[in-house]
Design an enzyme around this catalytic site. Structure first.
Site, short mmCIF file in Angstrom:
data_model
loop_
_atom_site.label_atom_id
_atom_site.label_comp_id
_atom_site.label_asym_id
_atom_site.label_seq_id
_atom_site.Cartn_x
_atom_site.Cartn_y
_atom_site.Cartn_z
N GLY A 259 0.84 -1.20 0.00
CA GLY A 259 0.00 0.00 0.00
C GLY A 259 0.87 1.24 0.00
N PRO B 252 -2.77 2.15 -4.27
CA PRO B 252 -2.55 3.46 -3.65
C PRO B 252 -3.60 3.82 -2.60
CG PRO B 252 -2.94 3.66 -6.03
CD PRO B 252 -3.08 2.21 -5.70
N ASN B 253 -4.79 3.20 -2.69
CA ASN B 253 -5.82 3.50 -1.68
C ASN B 253 -6.71 2.27 -1.50
OD1 ASN B 253 -7.92 4.54 -0.10
ND2 ASN B 253 -7.53 6.60 -0.89
N HIS C 51 -4.19 15.84 3.23
CA HIS C 51 -3.68 14.80 4.12
C HIS C 51 -3.00 15.41 5.34
CE1 HIS C 51 -4.24 12.13 0.65
NE2 HIS C 51 -4.19 11.13 1.51
N LYS D 57 2.56 13.10 5.93
CA LYS D 57 2.58 12.33 4.69
C LYS D 57 3.77 12.78 3.86
CE LYS D 57 -0.29 10.87 0.80
NZ LYS D 57 0.11 9.46 0.92
N GLY E 147 -0.96 9.18 -3.85
CA GLY E 147 -1.08 8.10 -4.84
C GLY E 147 -2.50 8.05 -5.39
P1 NAP Z 1 4.53 6.09 8.65
O1 NAP Z 1 3.71 6.20 9.88
O2 NAP Z 1 5.62 7.06 8.40
O3 NAP Z 1 5.09 4.59 8.58
C1 NAP Z 1 6.09 4.16 7.72
C2 NAP Z 1 6.97 3.24 8.53
O4 NAP Z 1 7.94 2.62 7.68
C3 NAP Z 1 7.77 4.01 9.62
O5 NAP Z 1 7.66 3.31 10.83
C4 NAP Z 1 9.19 3.99 9.07
O6 NAP Z 1 10.15 4.05 10.09
C5 NAP Z 1 9.17 2.64 8.39
N1 NAP Z 1 10.28 2.41 7.48
C6 NAP Z 1 11.04 3.32 6.82
N2 NAP Z 1 12.00 2.69 6.12
C7 NAP Z 1 11.83 1.36 6.38
C8 NAP Z 1 12.54 0.20 6.00
N3 NAP Z 1 13.62 0.27 5.22
N4 NAP Z 1 12.11 -1.00 6.46
C9 NAP Z 1 11.03 -1.09 7.25
N5 NAP Z 1 10.34 -0.03 7.67
C10 NAP Z 1 10.74 1.19 7.23
O7 NAP Z 1 3.55 6.15 7.36
P2 NAP Z 1 2.10 5.51 7.19
O8 NAP Z 1 1.08 6.57 7.36
O9 NAP Z 1 2.00 4.26 7.96
O10 NAP Z 1 2.14 5.17 5.63
C11 NAP Z 1 3.04 4.26 5.08
C12 NAP Z 1 2.85 4.24 3.57
O11 NAP Z 1 1.51 3.79 3.27
C13 NAP Z 1 2.98 5.61 2.90
O12 NAP Z 1 3.56 5.44 1.64
C14 NAP Z 1 1.53 6.08 2.76
O13 NAP Z 1 1.34 7.01 1.75
C15 NAP Z 1 0.87 4.75 2.46
N6 NAP Z 1 -0.56 4.69 2.76
C16 NAP Z 1 -1.29 3.94 1.91
C17 NAP Z 1 -2.62 3.74 2.13
C18 NAP Z 1 -3.39 2.87 1.19
O14 NAP Z 1 -4.62 2.71 1.34
N7 NAP Z 1 -2.73 2.26 0.21
C19 NAP Z 1 -3.25 4.34 3.24
C20 NAP Z 1 -2.48 5.12 4.11
C21 NAP Z 1 -1.12 5.28 3.86
P3 NAP Z 1 10.80 5.48 10.54
O15 NAP Z 1 9.64 6.39 10.76
O16 NAP Z 1 11.59 5.16 11.77
O17 NAP Z 1 11.66 5.92 9.39
#
Ligand code: NAP
Length: 261
Positions: A91, A118-119, A147, A151, A157
């Site tokens: 995602g 993406p969503n 957002h 973000k 996306g």
């Molecule tokens: P977030 O809270 O910043 O979480 C991302 C996590 O990934 C953080 O804990 C980060 O750690 C970790 N990370 C960074 N590099 C990594 C690595 N090499 N290996 C493992 N973990 C790693 O963001 P989020 O809101 O959860 O969103 C995550 C992604 O999902 C984003 O791209 C967002 O746009 C997407 N998203 C998608 C949907 C969907 O429906 N598809 C919905 C919401 C969000 P650190 O913070 O310590 O660097």
């Protein structure tokens, strides 16, 4: 039968919601977590934490990788999953065109199921589908994505995917020489595929999109709000079920659910 799942990004906002959902799911069993650092909160889950995806997939041989990290990390995780025959549901948003093309090629070449969405919210998918229909009747459109301020990527996306879907319809109409559809070239927000996208990043928001169509003396707005990360879980479950039955690449939840049925 239990599905063996590795969750990448478990400390993140989405990762935490996913882990909570899976804890109560009768068939999803998280066998390992993938992170680039470990901390006490992760240790408390009593699930092995790997910082190296190759080792993780080799040792755990999971069925599916579920990834919510960053484009760079997710790209690395997905390529290594595909190499080890592990199916993928990601995602993560913000992949570059080059990364995206490589992942698609690699998945199809290796015959491993991979779904990038993406969503995952069902309402957002309906918004995108309705936007695809609406562009047949309106000559101008702009997209607003709002957002939370943490973000990383902008536009979202979803905004990009909506623009792509709108353009698919426009392309077909232009091929049919529809005179209404000129190229939009105003420099407000950023343009993607000739569609203006405005991205607002403020504390207080979760994930909100508006697709605004302008016509003669009328405005038509399609609006979707995710007010909790739970909104992404039903779509995620559908994607995990689906990936178990495919050996190719799928982009977008709209290609998993049959909206027209
Ligand atoms: P977030 O809270 O910043 O979480 C991302 C996590 O990934 C953080 O804990 C980060 O750690 C970790 N990370 C960074 N590099 C990594 C690595 N090499 N290996 C493992 N973990 C790693 O963001 P989020 O809101 O959860 O969103 C995550 C992604 O999902 C984003 O791209 C967002 O746009 C997407 N998203 C998608 C949907 C969907 O429906 N598809 C919905 C919401 C969000 P650190 O913070 O310590 O660097």
């Amino acid at each position: 039968m239990d599905l063996k799942i590795v969750v990448a990004g478990p400390r993140g906002k989405m990762g935490a919601t996913v882990m909570n959902m899976m804890k109560n799911h009768p068939e999803f069993k998280i066998v390992a977590l993938l992170d680039y650092k470990t901390n006490q909160a992760l240790a408390d889950f009593n699930i092995p934490v790997y910082t190296n995806s190759e080792t993780c997939f080799k040792q755990m041989a999971p069925d599916v990788l579920v990834d919510f990290t960053t484009p760079q990390a997710s790209f690395k995780h997905i390529t290594s999953a595909i190499k080890h025959g592990v199916k993928v549901v990601s995602g993560t948003t913000g992949f570059s065109k080059d990364q995206f093309t490589k992942l698609k090629k690699m998945t199809n070449y290796n015959n491993v199921g991979c779904i990038i969405v993406p969503n995952f919210s069902l309402g957002a998918v309906l918004m995108m589908e309705f936007a695809r229909i609406a562009i047949k009747y309106f000559s101008h459109v702009e997209i607003i994505d709002k957002h939370h301020d943490q973000k990383h990527d902008s536009p979202s996306g979803t905004a990009i995917r909506t623009a792509e879907l709108i353009n698919e319809t426009k392309k077909v109409m232009n091929e049919n020489n529809d005179p209404k559809h000129e190229t939009i070239q105003h420099a407000r927000g950023a343009t993607y595929n000739n569609i203006n996208i405005h991205s607002i990043r403020l504390p207080g928001y979760m994930a909100h999109h508006e697709v605004v169509f302008g016509g003669s003396g009328e405005i038509f707005t399609i609006k979707h709000d995710s007010i909790s990360r739970e909104s992404f879980m039903d779509g995620l479950k559908l994607a995990i079920d689906r990936v178990m039955n495919i050996n190719y690449f799928i982009h977008g939840l709209e290609n998993i659910i049959s909206i027209n049925d």
